[in-house]
Scaffold this motif. Structure first.
Motif, PDB file in Angstrom:
ATOM      1  N   ARG A  19      -0.072  -6.821  -7.537  1.00 23.91           N
ATOM      2  CA  ARG A  19       0.073  -5.431  -7.090  1.00 23.91           C
ATOM      3  C   ARG A  19       1.526  -5.195  -6.728  1.00 23.91           C
ATOM      4  O   ARG A  19       2.059  -5.852  -5.834  1.00 23.91           O
ATOM      5  CB  ARG A  19      -0.817  -5.143  -5.899  1.00 23.91           C
ATOM      6  N   LEU A  20       2.155  -4.285  -7.425  1.00 20.96           N
ATOM      7  CA  LEU A  20       3.526  -3.899  -7.134  1.00 20.96           C
ATOM      8  C   LEU A  20       3.528  -2.672  -6.239  1.00 20.96           C
ATOM      9  O   LEU A  20       2.677  -1.790  -6.370  1.00 20.96           O
ATOM     10  CB  LEU A  20       4.286  -3.578  -8.426  1.00 20.96           C
ATOM     11  N   SER A  21       4.518  -2.623  -5.350  1.00 19.23           N
ATOM     12  CA  SER A  21       4.691  -1.459  -4.492  1.00 19.23           C
ATOM     13  C   SER A  21       6.116  -0.960  -4.580  1.00 19.23           C
ATOM     14  O   SER A  21       7.043  -1.732  -4.843  1.00 19.23           O
ATOM     15  CB  SER A  21       4.358  -1.815  -3.037  1.00 19.23           C
ATOM     16  N   CYS A  22       6.272   0.318  -4.344  1.00 12.17           N
ATOM     17  CA  CYS A  22       7.591   0.941  -4.353  1.00 12.17           C
ATOM     18  C   CYS A  22       7.671   1.853  -3.145  1.00 12.17           C
ATOM     19  O   CYS A  22       6.857   2.777  -3.004  1.00 12.17           O
ATOM     20  CB  CYS A  22       7.790   1.729  -5.644  1.00 12.17           C
ATOM     21  N   ALA A  23       8.648   1.586  -2.285  1.00  9.08           N
ATOM     22  CA  ALA A  23       8.865   2.418  -1.108  1.00  9.08           C
ATOM     23  C   ALA A  23      10.011   3.376  -1.381  1.00  9.08           C
ATOM     24  O   ALA A  23      11.080   2.956  -1.839  1.00  9.08           O
ATOM     25  CB  ALA A  23       9.186   1.539   0.094  1.00  9.08           C
ATOM     26  N   ALA A  24       9.786   4.646  -1.107  1.00 10.46           N
ATOM     27  CA  ALA A  24      10.774   5.678  -1.380  1.00 10.46           C
ATOM     28  C   ALA A  24      11.284   6.297  -0.091  1.00 10.46           C
ATOM     29  O   ALA A  24      10.524   6.508   0.846  1.00 10.46           O
ATOM     30  CB  ALA A  24      10.158   6.767  -2.259  1.00 10.46           C
ATOM     31  N   SER A  25      12.576   6.577  -0.075  1.00  3.53           N
ATOM     32  CA  SER A  25      13.162   7.282   1.058  1.00  3.53           C
ATOM     33  C   SER A  25      13.126   8.771   0.774  1.00  3.53           C
ATOM     34  O   SER A  25      12.936   9.203  -0.368  1.00  3.53           O
ATOM     35  CB  SER A  25      14.604   6.827   1.271  1.00  3.53           C
ATOM     36  N   GLY A  26      13.339   9.575   1.789  1.00  5.66           N
ATOM     37  CA  GLY A  26      13.416  11.009   1.577  1.00  5.66           C
ATOM     38  C   GLY A  26      12.142  11.729   1.931  1.00  5.66           C
ATOM     39  O   GLY A  26      11.043  11.239   1.682  1.00  5.66           O
ATOM     40  N   ARG A  27      12.267  12.907   2.510  1.00  3.60           N
ATOM     41  CA  ARG A  27      11.109  13.666   2.971  1.00  3.60           C
ATOM     42  C   ARG A  27      10.473  14.504   1.869  1.00  3.60           C
ATOM     43  O   ARG A  27       9.470  15.155   2.100  1.00  3.60           O
ATOM     44  CB  ARG A  27      11.519  14.565   4.137  1.00  3.60           C
ATOM     45  N   THR A  28      11.076  14.509   0.670  1.00  2.00           N
ATOM     46  CA  THR A  28      10.536  15.305  -0.425  1.00  2.00           C
ATOM     47  C   THR A  28       9.825  14.455  -1.451  1.00  2.00           C
ATOM     48  O   THR A  28       9.682  14.842  -2.603  1.00  2.00           O
ATOM     49  CB  THR A  28      11.659  16.104  -1.100  1.00  2.00           C
ATOM     50  N   PHE A  29       9.373  13.293  -1.044  1.00  2.00           N
ATOM     51  CA  PHE A  29       8.724  12.355  -1.959  1.00  2.00           C
ATOM     52  C   PHE A  29       7.599  13.019  -2.730  1.00  2.00           C
ATOM     53  O   PHE A  29       7.430  12.797  -3.927  1.00  2.00           O
ATOM     54  CB  PHE A  29       8.194  11.163  -1.158  1.00  2.00           C
ATOM     55  N   ILE A  30       6.813  13.863  -2.058  1.00  2.00           N
ATOM     56  CA  ILE A  30       5.635  14.443  -2.677  1.00  2.00           C
ATOM     57  C   ILE A  30       6.002  15.284  -3.899  1.00  2.00           C
ATOM     58  O   ILE A  30       5.191  15.479  -4.800  1.00  2.00           O
ATOM     59  CB  ILE A  30       4.823  15.268  -1.658  1.00  2.00           C
ATOM     60  N   ARG A  31       7.222  15.773  -3.971  1.00  2.00           N
ATOM     61  CA  ARG A  31       7.618  16.644  -5.065  1.00  2.00           C
ATOM     62  C   ARG A  31       7.910  15.882  -6.359  1.00  2.00           C
ATOM     63  O   ARG A  31       8.040  16.493  -7.415  1.00  2.00           O
ATOM     64  CB  ARG A  31       8.856  17.442  -4.674  1.00  2.00           C
ATOM     65  N   TYR A  32       8.060  14.588  -6.261  1.00  2.00           N
ATOM     66  CA  TYR A  32       8.493  13.812  -7.415  1.00  2.00           C
ATOM     67  C   TYR A  32       7.324  13.194  -8.179  1.00  2.00           C
ATOM     68  O   TYR A  32       6.354  12.725  -7.592  1.00  2.00           O
ATOM     69  CB  TYR A  32       9.428  12.683  -6.978  1.00  2.00           C
ATOM     70  N   THR A  33       7.465  13.225  -9.486  1.00  2.00           N
ATOM     71  CA  THR A  33       6.620  12.387 -10.321  1.00  2.00           C
ATOM     72  C   THR A  33       7.191  10.973 -10.254  1.00  2.00           C
ATOM     73  O   THR A  33       8.396  10.787 -10.367  1.00  2.00           O
ATOM     74  CB  THR A  33       6.612  12.886 -11.771  1.00  2.00           C
ATOM     75  N   MET A  34       6.319  10.013 -10.043  1.00  2.00           N
ATOM     76  CA  MET A  34       6.738   8.623  -9.903  1.00  2.00           C
ATOM     77  C   MET A  34       6.268   7.822 -11.112  1.00  2.00           C
ATOM     78  O   MET A  34       5.151   8.010 -11.602  1.00  2.00           O
ATOM     79  CB  MET A  34       6.158   8.021  -8.630  1.00  2.00           C
ATOM     80  N   GLY A  35       7.135   6.943 -11.569  1.00  2.00           N
ATOM     81  CA  GLY A  35       6.792   6.151 -12.737  1.00  2.00           C
ATOM     82  C   GLY A  35       7.128   4.678 -12.570  1.00  2.00           C
ATOM     83  O   GLY A  35       7.943   4.309 -11.727  1.00  2.00           O
ATOM     84  N   TRP A  36       6.456   3.885 -13.374  1.00  2.00           N
ATOM     85  CA  TRP A  36       6.779   2.461 -13.490  1.00  2.00           C
ATOM     86  C   TRP A  36       7.208   2.201 -14.933  1.00  2.00           C
ATOM     87  O   TRP A  36       6.539   2.661 -15.875  1.00  2.00           O
ATOM     88  CB  TRP A  36       5.587   1.584 -13.147  1.00  2.00           C
ATOM     89  N   ASN A  73       1.259   9.659  -0.386  1.00  2.00           N
ATOM     90  CA  ASN A  73       2.330  10.581  -0.027  1.00  2.00           C
ATOM     91  C   ASN A  73       2.666  10.526   1.461  1.00  2.00           C
ATOM     92  O   ASN A  73       3.788  10.834   1.857  1.00  2.00           O
ATOM     93  CB  ASN A  73       1.955  11.996  -0.443  1.00  2.00           C
ATOM     94  N   ALA A  74       1.707  10.144   2.280  1.00  2.00           N
ATOM     95  CA  ALA A  74       1.967  10.041   3.719  1.00  2.00           C
ATOM     96  C   ALA A  74       2.891   8.862   4.036  1.00  2.00           C
ATOM     97  O   ALA A  74       3.647   8.900   5.006  1.00  2.00           O
ATOM     98  CB  ALA A  74       0.659   9.891   4.483  1.00  2.00           C
ATOM     99  N   LYS A  75       2.830   7.833   3.203  1.00  2.00           N
ATOM    100  CA  LYS A  75       3.644   6.633   3.424  1.00  2.00           C
ATOM    101  C   LYS A  75       4.829   6.546   2.474  1.00  2.00           C
ATOM    102  O   LYS A  75       5.585   5.572   2.519  1.00  2.00           O
ATOM    103  CB  LYS A  75       2.776   5.376   3.278  1.00  2.00           C
ATOM    104  N   ASN A  76       4.983   7.532   1.598  1.00  2.00           N
ATOM    105  CA  ASN A  76       6.081   7.524   0.628  1.00  2.00           C
ATOM    106  C   ASN A  76       6.077   6.257  -0.228  1.00  2.00           C
ATOM    107  O   ASN A  76       7.128   5.620  -0.427  1.00  2.00           O
ATOM    108  CB  ASN A  76       7.445   7.671   1.324  1.00  2.00           C
ATOM    109  N   THR A  77       4.910   5.898  -0.715  1.00  2.00           N
ATOM    110  CA  THR A  77       4.815   4.710  -1.548  1.00  2.00           C
ATOM    111  C   THR A  77       4.039   4.997  -2.831  1.00  2.00           C
ATOM    112  O   THR A  77       3.182   5.891  -2.873  1.00  2.00           O
ATOM    113  CB  THR A  77       4.110   3.554  -0.817  1.00  2.00           C
ATOM    114  N   VAL A  78       4.367   4.251  -3.844  1.00  2.00           N
ATOM    115  CA  VAL A  78       3.620   4.269  -5.100  1.00  2.00           C
ATOM    116  C   VAL A  78       3.337   2.818  -5.471  1.00  2.00           C
ATOM    117  O   VAL A  78       4.178   1.946  -5.253  1.00  2.00           O
ATOM    118  CB  VAL A  78       4.391   4.998  -6.213  1.00  2.00           C
ATOM    119  N   SER A  79       2.148   2.571  -5.980  1.00  2.00           N
ATOM    120  CA  SER A  79       1.729   1.207  -6.284  1.00  2.00           C
ATOM    121  C   SER A  79       1.273   1.085  -7.731  1.00  2.00           C
ATOM    122  O   SER A  79       0.892   2.078  -8.358  1.00  2.00           O
ATOM    123  CB  SER A  79       0.585   0.786  -5.355  1.00  2.00           C
TER     124      SER A  79
END
Length: 123
Positions: A19-36, A73-79
């Motif tokens: 399981r990979l995790s990615c922690a993101a900084s910034g308060r606008t995380f929810i606006r971004y599409t996240m990719g691996w 989105n609450a933790k600014n992470t994508v897995s």
């Protein structure tokens, strides 16, 4: 500006899981599409999976049915949950963020990138 830090890579036998995790900084995380994405030695970077702010997902054919992307989105992470791993999944895996709303798998659509985490699958 978005900063991304991946974790969770390692060595696993074929058929195993990681399981990979990615922690993101910034308060606008929810606006971004996240990719691996991933890049194997001597090969071009290829897409793996993406998820947008509504939870819509998109997967490369090579990982469909084996990998699952999710976000908190609450933790600014994508897995990225990777099951039934194969030796050909061996690569450096990168987390990326795109300001586009579409669930794009095109690397050029992503403005921000992490440093990557190594995944090695032994046969």
């Amino acid at each position: 500006q978005v900063q991304l830090v991946e974790s969770g890579g390692g060595l696993v036998q074929a058929g195993g899981s990681l399981r990979l995790s990615c922690a993101a900084s910034g308060r606008t995380f929810i606006r971004y599409t996240m990719g691996w994405f991933r890049q194997a030695p001597g090969k071009e970077r290829e897409s793996v999976a993406a998820i947008n702010w509504t939870g819509g997902t998109n997967y490369a054919d090579s990982v469909k049915g084996r990998f699952t992307i999710s976000r908190d989105n609450a933790k600014n992470t994508v897995s990225l949950q990777m099951n039934s791993l194969k030796p050909e999944d061996t690569a450096v895996y990168f987390c990326a963020a795109s300001s586009r709303t579409a669930v794009t798998l095109i690397a050029l659509h992503y403005e921000y990138w992490g440093q990557g985490t190594q995944v090695t699958v032994s046969s």
